[in-house]
Design an enzyme around this catalytic site. Structure first.
Site, PDB file in Angstrom:
ATOM      1  N   CYS A   1       0.847  -1.187   0.000  1.00 25.32           N
ATOM      2  CA  CYS A   1       0.000   0.000   0.000  1.00 25.32           C
ATOM      3  C   CYS A   1       0.888   1.244   0.000  1.00 25.32           C
ATOM      4  CB  CYS A   1      -0.907   0.030   1.224  1.00 25.32           C
ATOM      5  SG  CYS A   1      -0.015   0.248   2.763  1.00 25.32           S
TER       6      CYS A   1
ATOM      7  N   CYS B   1       3.110   1.734   2.863  1.00 25.93           N
ATOM      8  CA  CYS B   1       4.342   0.934   2.788  1.00 25.93           C
ATOM      9  C   CYS B   1       5.443   1.748   2.108  1.00 25.93           C
ATOM     10  CB  CYS B   1       4.109  -0.343   1.982  1.00 25.93           C
ATOM     11  SG  CYS B   1       2.940  -1.483   2.716  1.00 25.93           S
TER      12      CYS B   1
ATOM     13  N   ASP C   1      11.601  27.047 -32.585  1.00 30.95           N
ATOM     14  CA  ASP C   1      12.795  27.343 -33.375  1.00 30.95           C
ATOM     15  C   ASP C   1      12.444  27.048 -34.840  1.00 30.95           C
ATOM     16  OD1 ASP C   1      15.575  27.693 -34.026  1.00 30.95           O
ATOM     17  OD2 ASP C   1      15.680  25.507 -34.196  1.00 30.95           O
TER      18      ASP C   1
ATOM     19  N   ASP D   1      15.972  22.234 -31.461  1.00 30.36           N
ATOM     20  CA  ASP D   1      16.739  21.026 -31.773  1.00 30.36           C
ATOM     21  C   ASP D   1      18.242  21.251 -31.739  1.00 30.36           C
ATOM     22  OD1 ASP D   1      17.026  22.579 -34.057  1.00 30.36           O
ATOM     23  OD2 ASP D   1      17.246  20.804 -35.330  1.00 30.36           O
TER      24      ASP D   1
ATOM     25  N   ASP E   1      19.757  26.371 -28.911  1.00 30.80           N
ATOM     26  CA  ASP E   1      18.463  26.461 -28.219  1.00 30.80           C
ATOM     27  C   ASP E   1      18.572  26.051 -26.748  1.00 30.80           C
ATOM     28  OD1 ASP E   1      17.069  27.144 -30.610  1.00 30.80           O
ATOM     29  OD2 ASP E   1      17.109  25.030 -31.195  1.00 30.80           O
TER      30      ASP E   1
END
Length: 742
Positions: free
Chosen positions: A19, A22, A431, A630, A634
């Site tokens: 649970c 736990c 971009d 990418d 950036d």
């Protein structure tokens, strides 16, 4: 395993957790152990991420610490072995639960019949006692063992509640079975609750069984990813073909791939050719052609041909392994709302025990004629109905399904926080190069003057000359011209910044800007000049061709838009999101691209610092900003943004910084990612709402709040069934995400 200076971090499977409380116990025990600086448990995937000092503590010692309270760690040198061992243990645990639930059900059925219809039969209580003993102390033994282990360390979990409720009901009933005269002397009937104890144990075991089955479905995506890598591989060793386990592949091994086989590791094709389905990596549905010199990636599937390739990345270094690691880390990471739920679950059990004791005392004092019976009945119901399992499962199950759903749609999510935060995004910065466009220049137009004859021959000559050029655009021309052979170049001269000159098959060629041709004394062709004006207005780079001093043709080159960029921008705007474009390119090109994709707000000739400052400006205006890029340029903006998204074909650095990666060139994955975030957060809120409202309503009813109004008291058996149903309903609600459309 990642090492910092002295601290190591590792994620290990945990056994024995039943649970959310736990999970809190495991975190607390490890967190207070000398040498452990941090421990974070993911209950849904049964793992713990531990940061520790290896000079002060080792993994076996941590295992011993957890074993003292009934849990354990799976320690294997090989991560795959650890996962396999955990799956094996979970499967065994599931079968044990199934057997316990079946046998408990078989024994409980006659107890219920006797308790309901033959309660006044002389031997009924003794038979129910005999049947209840194996239910509680053989098949339900784990509740008491775990509760005792917790109590020794002054902790409590769900097993504590179950052990207390069933144990009290059993002891009370046993006393009444052997000493009924005690109550008769006081004018009371000696009720027994063997059926309540047995049914509670049965419902709890049944609920755990259903929960285990449902939880295993939340990690389907991860299992599918792991299943993409074959277990064995054929390589050339000592001049002979040998089949070995994939883990034994070494760098430099020559790997043999035949038709229909999966690629086992990353490498470069050495011989042969084929087409490979790389949709896993690129999202592109069309298989990619592979020939000597091309890269191949683990998990992709060979189609019809055969080839060999040289292994260059093996084990955890392959792209597939990195994807699996990212998904595992994301599924194991905690969203901020989860930390709050964990804290509540951690204090919930002691609070519930307190409420049960108050309920018991209150009924004893004000309960009237049946005070003791009602006091015990209500206290047991409170203990049973208040299990915090649903609360603990609410967030991690939704997150696991959400991250898995993202992986299936080429959206790689690195942590739960980004998935939780993305739904708030109201400004997206894109971009240009590599995000909106393909990121590589391509020939878009090739025109010859009307007077030029043998155009294919001249195209081949231009290709032969450009193949000797080092200009970045030369590659686009070489790739564009499709010729079987290549004519011999007898003279070649490169004029940096202007163009090239050369002689092919006796013809003198000048190739470069129109200004370069004019300097060469070439008189520009009127029709070509008109085409030049049109193409440059479209932000394309135009190169002129002169043959033997005559203006003969032109080539236009541009970084083309991706086919779905315009639709992706339209979808984002349709979701009420501002869309901005930033690029280091010139203003004319930026304006042309922005117009084509439907973006009103753009900035050209920006530097990496400018991109980051633009993100900050939007954030200071109260926007939640997503940055999509990418390139290395950036990275600063990605790090600054609230949600950072890298394109999968971009630089490694951009992907390292970003919290999400689109492992496809299709920008439509971006609005899908934001939709996924929204649906995941909605599911979490639904789960938390039901988990909280269930306890807020259930506990007062179990305590007997309705009794003064209508005489209703909740039977502990029904409380047990309701508790099990709440956990299962939360998991099932999370699984609905798997079938949702993005």
């Amino acid at each position: 395993m990642e090492a910092t200076t002295d601290i190591k971090k590792i994620t290990l499977p945990v056994t024995g957790m039943s649970c959310a409380a736990c999970a809190v116990s495991v975190e607390s025990m490890l967190g207070h152990t000398k040498g452990v600086s941090d421990a974070a448990v993911n209950y849904a995937n049964q793992s713990v991420a531990v940061s520790y000092d290896p000079d002060l503590i080792d993994l076996p010692e941590m295992d011993r610490v957890l074993q003292s309270i009934g849990y354990g760690l799976i320690i294997e040198e090989n991560e795959e072995d650890a996962i396999a061992e955990q799956e094996k243990i979970q499967q065994e645990h599931y079968l044990q639960l199934k057997n316990k639930a079946i046998y408990t059900g078989i024994l409980t059925a006659p107890i219920v019949v006797l308790g309901m219809f033959f309660m006044n039969w002389t031997y009924a209580n003794y038979i129910m006692l005999a049947l209840t003993i194996p239910v509680l102390f053989i098949y339900g033994r784990g509740f008491f063992v775990n509760a005792w282990n917790q109590a020794r360390h002054r902790k409590a979990n769900m097993d504590t509640l179950v052990a207390l409720s069933t144990g009290v009901a059993f002891l009370f009933s046993t006393f009444n079975t052997f000493f009924p005269a005690f109550w008769h002397a006081r004018g009371l009937h000696p009720h027994v609750y063997f059926e309540a104890s047995a049914v509670i144990a049965f419902f709890i075991l049944l609920g755990k069984l259903m929960e285990e089955r449902a939880k295993s479905n939340t990690s389907d995506a991860l299992k599918k990813l792991i299943g993409l890598q074959p277990k064995t591989v054929k390589v050339y060793r000592d001049g002979a073909e040998t089949e070995i386990p994939v883990r034994e592949v070494r760098l430099g091994d020559e790997v043999i791939i035949r038709s229909g086989e999966k690629i086992p590791v990353d490498g470069t094709v050495a011989s042969g050719s084929s087409f490979v389905d790389e949709s896993l990596m690129t999202g592109e549905p069309i298989p990619a052609e592979k020939k000597p010199g091309d890269s191949v990636f683990a998990g992709t599937i060979n189609q019809t041909g055969s080839f060999t390739f040289t292994a260059e990345k093996v084990g955890k270094q392959t792209v597939l392994a990195q994807i699996i690691k990212t998904v595992q880390a994301a599924q194991g990471s905690k969203a901020p709302v989860q930390r709050l739920a964990d804290r509540i679950a951690g204090i919930f059990v002691p609070v519930v025990i307190g409420i049960a004791m108050l309920t018991f005392v209150a009924w004893l004092v004000w309960g009237g004629e049946n005070a003791i019976t009602h006091a015990m009945l209500t206290a047991v119901s409170v203990l049973v109905i208040a299990c915090p399992c649903a609360l603990g499962l609410a967030t991690p199950t939704a997150m696991m399904v959400g991250v898995g759903k993202g992986a299936e749609n080429n959206i790689l999510i690195r942590d739960a926080e980004s998935l939780e935060k993305a739904y708030k995004v109201d400004a997206v910065i894109l971009d240009k190069t590599g995000t909106l466009t393909e990121g590589r220049p391509q020939v878009t137009d090739w025109k010859w003057a009307a007077s030029v004859q043998n155009q294919p021959q001249h195209s081949a000559a231009v290709k032969a000359l450009e193949s000797r050029s080092e200009h970045p655009l030369a590659t686009a021309i070489v790739q564009h011209v499709d010729t079987a052979g290549q004519p011999e170049v007898t003279r070649f001269e490169s004029l940096t910044g202007s163009g090239i000159r050369g002689v092919v098959a006796g013809n003198a060629y000048s190739i470069g800007t129109f200004q370069f041709l004019e300097k060469e004394g070439v008189r520009l062709d009127a029709a070509l000049q008109s085409a030049y004006d049109t193409l440059t207005a479209q932000a394309k780079t135009v190169i002129g061709i002169a043959i033997n001093g005559q203006h003969a043709g032109l080539v236009a080159i541009a970084d083309q838009l991706k086919p779905t960029s315009r639709e992706a921008v339209a979808r984002l705007r349709g979701q009420g999101i501002e869309v901005h474009m930033l690029t280091g390119d010139n203003a004319q090109t930026a304006a042309a691209v922005a117009f084509q994709v439907g973006i009103d707000s753009f900035r050209a000739e920006v530097k990496p610092d400018d991109k980051m400052q633009f993100v900050q400006k939007l954030q200071s205006a109260g926007k939640t900003v997503a940055m999509v890029g990418d390139g290395i340029n950036d990275s600063q903006a990605l790090a600054q943004a609230d949600v950072s998204v890298a394109m999968g074909k971009g630089s490694d650095i951009a992907m390292d910084v970003a919290k999400m990666t689109l492992i496809t060139s299709d920008l439509l994955a971006l609005p899908k990612a934001l939709t996924l975030s929204r649906k995941t957060v909605v599911t979490i809120r639904q789960n938390l709402f039901w988990a909280f409202i269930y306890n807020l309503i259930g506990i007062p009813i179990a305590a007997g709040a309705l009794y003064p109004l209508n005489g209703f008291l909740l039977d502990p058996m029904i409380a047990g069934g309701a508790m099990a149903l709440s956990s299962v309903s939360v998991v099932m609600n999370s699984l609905r995400l798997k079938g949702s459309r993005l």
